[in-house]
Motif scaffolding. Structure first.
Motif, PDB file in Angstrom:
ATOM      1  N   ARG A  13       0.830  -1.199   0.000  1.00  0.00           N
ATOM      2  CA  ARG A  13       0.000   0.000   0.000  1.00  0.00           C
ATOM      3  C   ARG A  13       0.869   1.256   0.000  1.00  0.00           C
ATOM      4  N   PHE A  51      -4.264  -0.731  -5.411  1.00  0.00           N
ATOM      5  CA  PHE A  51      -5.090  -0.273  -4.286  1.00  0.00           C
ATOM      6  C   PHE A  51      -6.447  -0.968  -4.277  1.00  0.00           C
ATOM      7  N   SER A  55      -7.844  -3.134  -1.334  1.00  0.00           N
ATOM      8  CA  SER A  55      -9.061  -2.642  -0.707  1.00  0.00           C
ATOM      9  C   SER A  55     -10.108  -3.743  -0.612  1.00  0.00           C
ATOM     10  N   ALA A 300       2.590   3.382   5.697  1.00  0.00           N
ATOM     11  CA  ALA A 300       1.252   2.955   5.292  1.00  0.00           C
ATOM     12  C   ALA A 300       0.183   3.745   6.034  1.00  0.00           C
ATOM     13  N   SER A 303      -0.614   6.759   4.015  1.00  0.00           N
ATOM     14  CA  SER A 303      -0.758   6.574   2.571  1.00  0.00           C
ATOM     15  C   SER A 303      -2.043   7.184   2.022  1.00  0.00           C
TER      16      SER A 303
END
Length: 371
Positions: A13, A51, A55, A300, A303
């Motif tokens: 990430r 991503f 996710s 992270a 991010s």
């Protein structure tokens, strides 16, 4: 989820967030074309697909932990809006300052002026790319927020599918799908691959994956991504997409999903990589006290802020930093990182604190901290 696999997801990430930053910094107007090969490789767009897969995996894991639609919705909303609300207001401020310095830093296609009411409505509802009954918009200079329109639709559809049943589930899923539009739905399979990865790595069968196979997937998938990109497969798939939509312009129809075929292939490879990594990292010896693990967690943890704040910051700096400044590129990068991670310290990292405050204000039990 094992600690080692969670750490790996954090590392990926963080790398994806920096890929988006560097991919956007490579624009000629920011760095003079010195790093334009990053634009040619389109690493920012590819990172967004990464991503999406992560996710889907994390949200599937969180949904199991949340247990009901109310908790699921609360955790998703607080995770997003504690960051996006201040990001929207800062975007308005940064754009107002930058456009008054020089409009040359805000070229057509990379900045769209909206009234503050439309800006806030489309931003706070996360619908700049929902096309069912609205036109797509860019929120000032903050183009990257487009992906949050996608994420919101996926969160809603997945939540309804998991926690509801019968006609209500079908009606609400159909309604969100209609309002979101074709481009968003086109990339939903990439997001759902993350859900499938979680189902795989959390199942009893996950332990049956042999180490040779796990290593092959963990290493082979990223190698395949680079090799296919190098071989021009992404361009070939884009040409195939163009022919499939002809005589219509596929870019106009699909908007940010115009690389749907390549993005889907990339998502499959990313999913295979994570399936391979999961058992390997489960057996790793990472500890939270180790310096590298702490650094990964810290990066992270900022991010999301890096993603939603880097573009308006770059635009403002492009308008205000003198081009004669020695080591201009380093100043551009350093100030952008300072702004984004300073923003994270204020709005992203204190998520648990904000949830406790909100729980106090609403007199409800604090929800389970989750992604």
């Amino acid at each position: 989820m094992t600690r080692g696999f969670s750490l790996w997801l954090d590392a990926v990430r963080a790398l994806a967030a920096f890929a988006v930053l560097f991919g956007h910094m490579a624009h000629v107007r920011f760095t003079g074309g010195d790093y334009y090969f990053l634009r040619d490789w389109n690493i920012a767009s590819d990172a967004v697909v990464v991503f999406f897969v992560i996710s889907g995996l994390v949200i599937a894991f969180a949904a199991e932990r949340d247990g009901d639609l109310k908790t699921y919705s609360y955790n998703r909303a607080t995770r997003i809006f504690t960051v996006i609300v201040p990001a929207l207001f800062l975007t308005l401020i940064f754009d107002a300052i930058g456009t008054r310095i020089t409009m040359d830093a805000y070229p057509l296609g990379y900045y769209q002026h909206l009234s503050w009411t439309e800006f806030l409505f489309r931003g706070l509802t996360l619908t700049p790319q929902w096309l069912g009954v609205m036109e797509p918009v860019r929120l000032g200079s903050n183009g990257p927020i487009w992906s949050l329109s996608y994420e919101l639709a996926y969160y809603m559809i997945f939540g309804f599918a998991v926690f509801l049943s019968g006609a209500r589930r079908l009606v609400l899923i159909a309604l969100v799908a209609f309002l979101a539009g074709v481009p968003i739905l086109a990339l939903m399979p990439a997001w759902l691959l993350g859900v499938l990865v979680w189902r795989r790595v959390s199942s009893p069968d996950a332990a049956s994956l042999s180490r040779p196979v796990a290593w092959t997937l963990a290493i082979g998938a990223p190698v395949a991504m680079v090799a296919l990109k190098w071989a021009g497969v992404a361009d070939a798939l884009a040409a195939l997409t163009a022919r499939a939509f002809a005589p219509a312009d596929y870019n106009t129809v699909l908007l940010y999903s115009d690389e749907v075929m390549w993005n889907s292939l990339l998502a499959v490879l990313m999913a295979l990589h994570l399936i391979g990594v999961a058992p390997l990292m489960a057996a790793s010896k990472w500890r939270e006290s180790e310096g590298l693990a702490k650094a990964i967690r810290w990066l992270a943890g900022g991010s999301f802020s890096l993603y939603v704040m880097h573009y308006p910051t770059l635009q403002l700096l492009d308008a205000s930093l003198p081009e004669s400044l020695p080591l201009y590129d380093l100043w551009l990068l350093g100030i952008t990182l300072a702004v984004c991670f300073g923003f994270a310290a204020l709005f992203e990292r204190p998520l648990k604190t904000y949830r406790r405050w909100l729980a106090t204000l609403t007199r409800r039990p604090a929800a389970v901290p989750a992604e």
